[in-house]
Design an enzyme around this catalytic site. Structure first.
Site, PDB file in Angstrom:
ATOM      1  N   TYR A  33       0.961  -1.193  -0.091  1.00 32.64           N
ATOM      2  CA  TYR A  33       0.026   0.051   0.039  1.00 32.64           C
ATOM      3  C   TYR A  33       0.782   1.257   0.055  1.00 32.64           C
ATOM      4  O   TYR A  33       2.009   1.202   0.330  1.00 32.64           O
ATOM      5  CB  TYR A  33      -0.858  -0.086   1.296  1.00 32.64           C
ATOM      6  CG  TYR A  33      -0.400   0.190   2.493  1.00 32.64           C
ATOM      7  CD1 TYR A  33      -0.511   1.612   3.097  1.00 32.64           C
ATOM      8  CD2 TYR A  33       0.462  -0.622   3.191  1.00 32.64           C
ATOM      9  CE1 TYR A  33       0.168   1.812   4.125  1.00 32.64           C
ATOM     10  CE2 TYR A  33       1.097  -0.314   4.468  1.00 32.64           C
ATOM     11  CZ  TYR A  33       0.869   1.006   4.979  1.00 32.64           C
ATOM     12  OH  TYR A  33       1.444   1.408   6.123  1.00 32.64           O
ATOM     13  N   ARG A  52       8.090   4.021  -4.903  1.00 32.38           N
ATOM     14  CA  ARG A  52       8.148   3.026  -3.969  1.00 32.38           C
ATOM     15  C   ARG A  52       7.253   2.016  -4.310  1.00 32.38           C
ATOM     16  O   ARG A  52       7.479   0.694  -3.886  1.00 32.38           O
ATOM     17  CB  ARG A  52       8.018   3.646  -2.460  1.00 32.38           C
ATOM     18  CG  ARG A  52       8.301   2.596  -1.446  1.00 32.38           C
ATOM     19  CD  ARG A  52       8.245   3.416  -0.029  1.00 32.38           C
ATOM     20  NE  ARG A  52       6.984   4.026   0.268  1.00 32.38           N
ATOM     21  CZ  ARG A  52       6.733   4.781   1.345  1.00 32.38           C
ATOM     22  NH1 ARG A  52       7.610   5.106   2.127  1.00 32.38           N
ATOM     23  NH2 ARG A  52       5.518   5.381   1.349  1.00 32.38           N
ATOM     24  N   ARG A 101      -8.246 -20.775  -1.288  1.00 31.59           N
ATOM     25  CA  ARG A 101      -6.999 -20.389  -0.568  1.00 31.59           C
ATOM     26  C   ARG A 101      -6.024 -21.396  -0.682  1.00 31.59           C
ATOM     27  O   ARG A 101      -5.990 -22.650  -0.738  1.00 31.59           O
ATOM     28  CB  ARG A 101      -7.656 -20.312   0.893  1.00 31.59           C
ATOM     29  CG  ARG A 101      -6.363 -19.725   1.866  1.00 31.59           C
ATOM     30  CD  ARG A 101      -6.815 -19.929   3.381  1.00 31.59           C
ATOM     31  NE  ARG A 101      -5.978 -19.624   4.290  1.00 31.59           N
ATOM     32  CZ  ARG A 101      -5.007 -20.467   5.015  1.00 31.59           C
ATOM     33  NH1 ARG A 101      -5.098 -21.735   4.578  1.00 31.59           N
ATOM     34  NH2 ARG A 101      -4.341 -19.833   5.796  1.00 31.59           N
ATOM     35  N   LYS A 151       6.477  -1.941   1.798  1.00 32.60           N
ATOM     36  CA  LYS A 151       5.362  -1.469   2.590  1.00 32.60           C
ATOM     37  C   LYS A 151       4.428  -2.361   2.161  1.00 32.60           C
ATOM     38  O   LYS A 151       3.317  -2.187   1.508  1.00 32.60           O
ATOM     39  CB  LYS A 151       5.154  -0.052   2.131  1.00 32.60           C
ATOM     40  CG  LYS A 151       4.217   0.671   2.751  1.00 32.60           C
ATOM     41  CD  LYS A 151       4.159   2.101   2.310  1.00 32.60           C
ATOM     42  CE  LYS A 151       3.318   3.091   3.098  1.00 32.60           C
ATOM     43  NZ  LYS A 151       3.734   3.278   4.673  1.00 32.60           N
ATOM     44  N   GLU A 183      12.072   1.795  14.083  1.00 33.02           N
ATOM     45  CA  GLU A 183      11.375   3.080  13.737  1.00 33.02           C
ATOM     46  C   GLU A 183      10.285   3.073  14.550  1.00 33.02           C
ATOM     47  O   GLU A 183      10.099   2.416  15.220  1.00 33.02           O
ATOM     48  CB  GLU A 183      11.211   2.815  12.029  1.00 33.02           C
ATOM     49  CG  GLU A 183      10.293   1.477  11.897  1.00 33.02           C
ATOM     50  CD  GLU A 183      10.369   1.161  10.387  1.00 33.02           C
ATOM     51  OE1 GLU A 183      10.435   2.058   9.709  1.00 33.02           O
ATOM     52  OE2 GLU A 183      10.070  -0.091  10.058  1.00 33.02           O
ATOM     53  N   LEU A 207      11.411   1.140   6.834  1.00 29.70           N
ATOM     54  CA  LEU A 207      10.741   1.726   5.715  1.00 29.70           C
ATOM     55  C   LEU A 207      11.627   2.847   5.114  1.00 29.70           C
ATOM     56  O   LEU A 207      11.881   3.674   5.873  1.00 29.70           O
ATOM     57  CB  LEU A 207       9.285   1.991   5.958  1.00 29.70           C
ATOM     58  CG  LEU A 207       8.467   2.524   4.813  1.00 29.70           C
ATOM     59  CD1 LEU A 207       8.350   1.417   3.717  1.00 29.70           C
ATOM     60  CD2 LEU A 207       7.127   3.176   5.026  1.00 29.70           C
TER      61      LEU A 207
END
Length: 287
Positions: A33, A52, A101, A151, A183, A207
């Site tokens: 995301y 990114r 799945r 991310k 972070e 990140l």
């Protein structure tokens, strides 16, 4: 007002948006995301977020859902139709699904990814009362997976970290691994000592923040000293001031770490200055 959202090629009322229960983003957090800020109805650092996103998709061998130009058009249309002056655009790409799945990835060449975008209206985003007050931070163990440079939507532990902070009467948490700060739960971390900005260097451990990159460039242009190295939470507690950076909070001053006040317990001058010059540039360069 019911928002208009974007789901796999369609603009829909949020109440009508649907995604398959077999989508791997839903079942396995097999998704990435980005969050892009909106100031004055324009997108802040869209290019950085798009680059990114491309990197995250490549690292996970996930197919891009559309071109960068198409993504920009979708962002702009959602901002327009939802009348966003200050706020956020959330974008998520999942691997999709080719059936039931399964732990094994479906073939990226034959499986279409899912693309979802929505806006969040945040009046007063730039003139944040929280930034004027400053954030209180606690430290917690970092037990996330090792590829934090991608991310992904694997955000359960960061969410738990924010809840730990809330339970402790704080605003957020910084995570510690092997004795060093990695972070924040949703931001990059910095402290300032004797005029020098100290922050952890880029690696798979953190990140690669878009706001981080811009703020460090602006700090360098303002002839501020910067040192990228590992640091401990005790070093941060002894700092003159501290701050975090993120796309949704820009530069957020930190006034307390694990109950220890920094400086006089109010937002530091350097953090306030960085927030000011970042917002000035963000408004000027937004598209």
């Amino acid at each position: 007002m019911t928002r208009t959202v974007f789901v796999n090629g369609e603009y829909l009322p949020e109440t009508e948006a649907k995604i398959s229960i077999f989508d791997r983003g839903f079942l396995m957090a097999d998704a990435v995301y980005e969050v892009t800020s909106v100031l004055g109805g324009k997108l802040v650092d869209f290019e950085g977020h798009a680059v990114r996103l491309e990197r995250s998709l490549k690292e996970l061998d996930m197919k891009a859902p559309c071109t960068k130009e198409e993504l920009l058009e979708i962002h702009r249309k959602l901002v327009e139709v939802n009348e966003i002056d200050e706020g956020l655009v959330y974008l998520q790409v999942s691997r999709g699904s080719d059936g039931d799945r399964d732990f094994v990835f479906p073939d990226p060449e034959t499986t279409e990814p899912s693309l979802v975008l929505f806006t969040q209206n945040k009046p007063g985003l730039a003139d944040s009362p929280a930034a004027k007050k400053g954030a209180k931070i606690i430290s917690i163990e970092d037990i996330r997976w090792g590829r934090r440079d991608i991310k992904t939507t694997q955000l359960l532990y960061p969410s738990m970290g924010k809840m730990m902070a809330k339970a402790a009467g704080a605003d957020d948490a910084w995570m510690i691994e092997d004795g060093h700060v990695t972070e924040g739960t949703s931001n990059n971390a910095y402290f300032v000592k004797d005029g020098k900005i100290v922050t952890r260097p880029l690696s798979n451990d953190i990140l690669h923040g878009i706001t981080r990159k811009a703020v460090l460039r602006l700090a360098e242009e303002a002839q501020m000293q910067i040192e990228e190295r590992l640091f401990t939470i005790d070093e941060a507690k002894e700092a003159d001031e501290a701050f975090t950076t993120s796309a949704s909070a820009f530069v957020m001053p930190v006034v307390e770490i694990d109950g220890v006040a920094l400086g006089d317990g109010t937002p530091g001058a350097l953090a306030k200055r960085l927030r000011e010059i970042y917002l000035d540039e963000a408004r000027a360069k937004a598209i």
